[in-house]
Structure formats: structure tokens, C-alpha cells
Enzyme design. Structure first.
Site, mmCIF file in Angstrom:
data_model
loop_
_atom_site.group_PDB
_atom_site.id
_atom_site.type_symbol
_atom_site.label_atom_id
_atom_site.label_comp_id
_atom_site.label_asym_id
_atom_site.label_seq_id
_atom_site.Cartn_x
_atom_site.Cartn_y
_atom_site.Cartn_z
ATOM 1 N N CYS A 82 0.750 -1.133 0.046
ATOM 2 C CA CYS A 82 0.140 0.037 0.034
ATOM 3 C C CYS A 82 0.894 1.102 -0.150
ATOM 4 O O CYS A 82 1.947 1.281 0.504
ATOM 5 C CB CYS A 82 -0.850 0.017 1.148
ATOM 6 S SG CYS A 82 -2.196 -1.327 0.987
ATOM 7 N N CYS A 164 -3.691 0.394 -3.114
ATOM 8 C CA CYS A 164 -4.435 0.659 -1.762
ATOM 9 C C CYS A 164 -3.459 1.793 -1.135
ATOM 10 O O CYS A 164 -2.429 2.112 -1.369
ATOM 11 C CB CYS A 164 -4.240 -0.678 -0.969
ATOM 12 S SG CYS A 164 -2.860 -1.800 -0.782
#
Ligand code: N1C
Length: 263
Positions: A82, A164
């Protein structure tokens, strides 16, 4: 002595398959999986090359679909952390110069499939099982569903779906429309981010050194992107001439006033 056939005899208007395509793809696959990301050392590069070629060999190069590339995409199991995904549009060199230094950020060309295909051209023909080294469809003058365009759209979609946290985007502020809704970024990636996973889209708009001051972030092109991002329930952040990337531009232009001040 010219041995190539004259252009009017060529089937398509785009460049043909890159010479030594299979060797380059196989070599890049081994370089990537053995040296760059040794955690992927168990990947089977011959199988990956075969899946790549099976996607388009012996097929009409104007009728390629995303489904043709699914077997290849399935072989790529790489995950990206992420907050580390970097998208871009119309600014490829600066992006890769920047990620060459800031190696935490990952562009599509830093993933296995993007790395293997970067700067290559490829296509086949329904009447043979060979690659066509003479010519391949040009996306505008021949057809958009050609092996290269469909490949980049398919892997760009998967790359965006996997992102993400906060995602970074580098755009070209020297263009009237830094955000181009017909680009891969503007038509595929932005719409395939998952708002459940991506909370913020952070845009860096970089201008060429020497072009007068401009504020692309408040222009209509970036506003169009902001509207899309907000409508999809993500936060939009925009910064003109992000300093760490500006430093990279300054390497080639150290005496320019925008490079001399405030360092
Ligand atoms: O159409 P673009 O840029 O907006 O595509 C860039 C965008 C990036 O964020 C990448 O994740 O889409 C991905 N991508 C590539 O990584 C890539 N490498 C090489 C898309 N296309 C890529 N190419 C080739 O350049 C491909 O042939 C495609 O059509 C161009 C896109 O260039 P662009 O318009 O500057």
C-alpha cells in the site's frame, strides 16, 4: 543495399515486432525474477513467455481482447505494498528517472509484466504461427484492439485494481491537458482504483524546466480529474512541481533559477 520491402507493401502502418522479441522477453524475465526480485525466483519464465505469445500468435492483430491475456496475467502473482503505486501520463522519462532514485515507489514498468514488455512491439498473423516482424497495427491508423494496446490496458487495469492506501500520479504540466481522459491513466487506471482500498489520489504536476510559472493544479484539466476522483469517494490532492522530482529535472539544468533557489 536495401532489402526491406517498400512501405506500400506493408500490411499495417505501425512498426513490426521488435527483433529478437522472444529472446528479449525471456532475458528480461530471468533478469527480473533472478536479480531484481529474487523472491520471484521460482517463476517459470519459459511458461510466462509461452503465455505471452499465445495471447496473440495466429490471431488477427486487430481483434485482440483482454481475455487473450488472462492466462498471462494469472501467472503474475506479484503484490505491491500500500502507498507505493505511482501512475503517470505523458511523462515516462522523468517518472523513471525519479523512481530510479526513489526506489520505494513502483510504476507498472517495475512489475514483472511491465518490465518484460517495456518499449517492445509485437503482433502475429492469423495465417501463420510466426511473429510479424514487418509491421503491426498502428492504434490510430489501423485499429485500437491491437496486441500492444490491449496488453497495456489489461495490465494497467490489474495494476490499478491492486492499489491501496494513497496512490501517486505524475502528470505533465507543460501540456494544455495534463489530464487526458483518453490516455490509459485517464480511461483505465483512474476508473479501476477501488475506493474501498484507495483513500487518496495525490497528483504531482511537473512542468518542463524553463517554462514559465504555471498553476496546473487549479486549471480545468486537473479539475476534471478532481471531479472524477471525488465522485468516486476518494480524496484529491494536487501539487505543482513536486520538489523531489524537480531536483531530478535540475540534474540536467543546475543553473536554471528554479534550480538555484531554495535548495
Ligand atoms: O496512456 P498513458 O500514458 O496515460 O499511460 C500511462 C499509464 C501509467 O500510469 C502506467 O501504469 O498507464 C500505464 N502504462 C504503462 O506503464 C506503459 N508503459 C509503456 C500505459 N502505457 C504504457 N506504455 C506504452 O506507452 C503503451 O504503448 C501506451 O499506449 C503508451 C502510453 O503512454 P502515455 O499516453 O504517455
Amino acid at each position: 543495399l536495401k532489402v526491406r520491402s517498400p512501405p506500400e507493401l506493408l500490411e499495417w502502418h505501425g512498426r513490426g515486432t521488435t527483433s529478437h522479441f522472444s529472446e528479449i522477453v525471456l532475458g528480461r524475465c530471468f533478469t527480473y525474477t533472478q536479480l531484481i526480485r529474487p523472491e520471484l525466483r521460482d517463476q517459470d519464465c519459459r511458461k510466462i513467455l509461452d503465455a505471452f505469445k499465445s495471447a496473440f500468435l495466429s490471431k488477427n492483430p486487430c481483434n485482440i481482447t483482454k481475455e487473450d491475456y488472462q492466462p498471462l496475467l494469472k501467472l503474475d502473482t506479484q503484490t505491491i505494498a500500500c502507498n507505493k503505486t505511482l501512475f503517470w501520463s505523458k511523462l515516462k522519462d522523468l517518472v523513471h528517472q525519479y523512481t530510479g532514485v526513489q526506489q520505494e515507489l513502483v510504476t507498472l514498468e517495475d512489475t514483472l509484466l511491465g518490465y518484460m514488455a517495456d518499449r517492445l512491439t509485437w503482433c502475429g498473423d492469423p495465417s501463420t504461427s510466426d511473429l510479424n516482424y514487418q509491421s503491426c497495427p498502428h492504434w490510430r491508423n489501423d485499429c485500437s484492439n491491437n496486441p500492444g494496446s490491449v496488453f497495456w490496458k489489461a495490465i494497467s487495469q490489474k495494476f490499478a485494481e491492486a492499489a491501496c492506501g494513497v496512490v501517486q500520479v505524475m502528470l505533465n504540466g507543460s501540456l494544455t491537458e495534463p489530464f487526458d481522459k483518453n490516455s490509459v491513466f485517464g480511461s483505465v487506471e483512474i476508473f479501476n482504483l477501488r475506493p474501498e482500498k484507495v483513500h487518496t489520489v495525490q497528483v504531482w504536476v511537473m512542468q518542463d524546466i524553463g517554462k514559465g510559472p504555471s498553476d496546473s493544479c487549479s486549471g480545468s484539466s486537473l479539475n476534471e480529474l478532481k471531479l472524477i476522483v471525488n465522485k468516486r469517494n476518494m480524496t484529491f490532492v494536487c501539487q505543482n512541481n513536486y520538489r523531489p522530482a524537480r531536483f531530478v529535472q535540475c540534474v540536467k539544468n543546475p543553473e536554471h533559477p528554479s534550480c538555484r533557489s531554495k535548495i
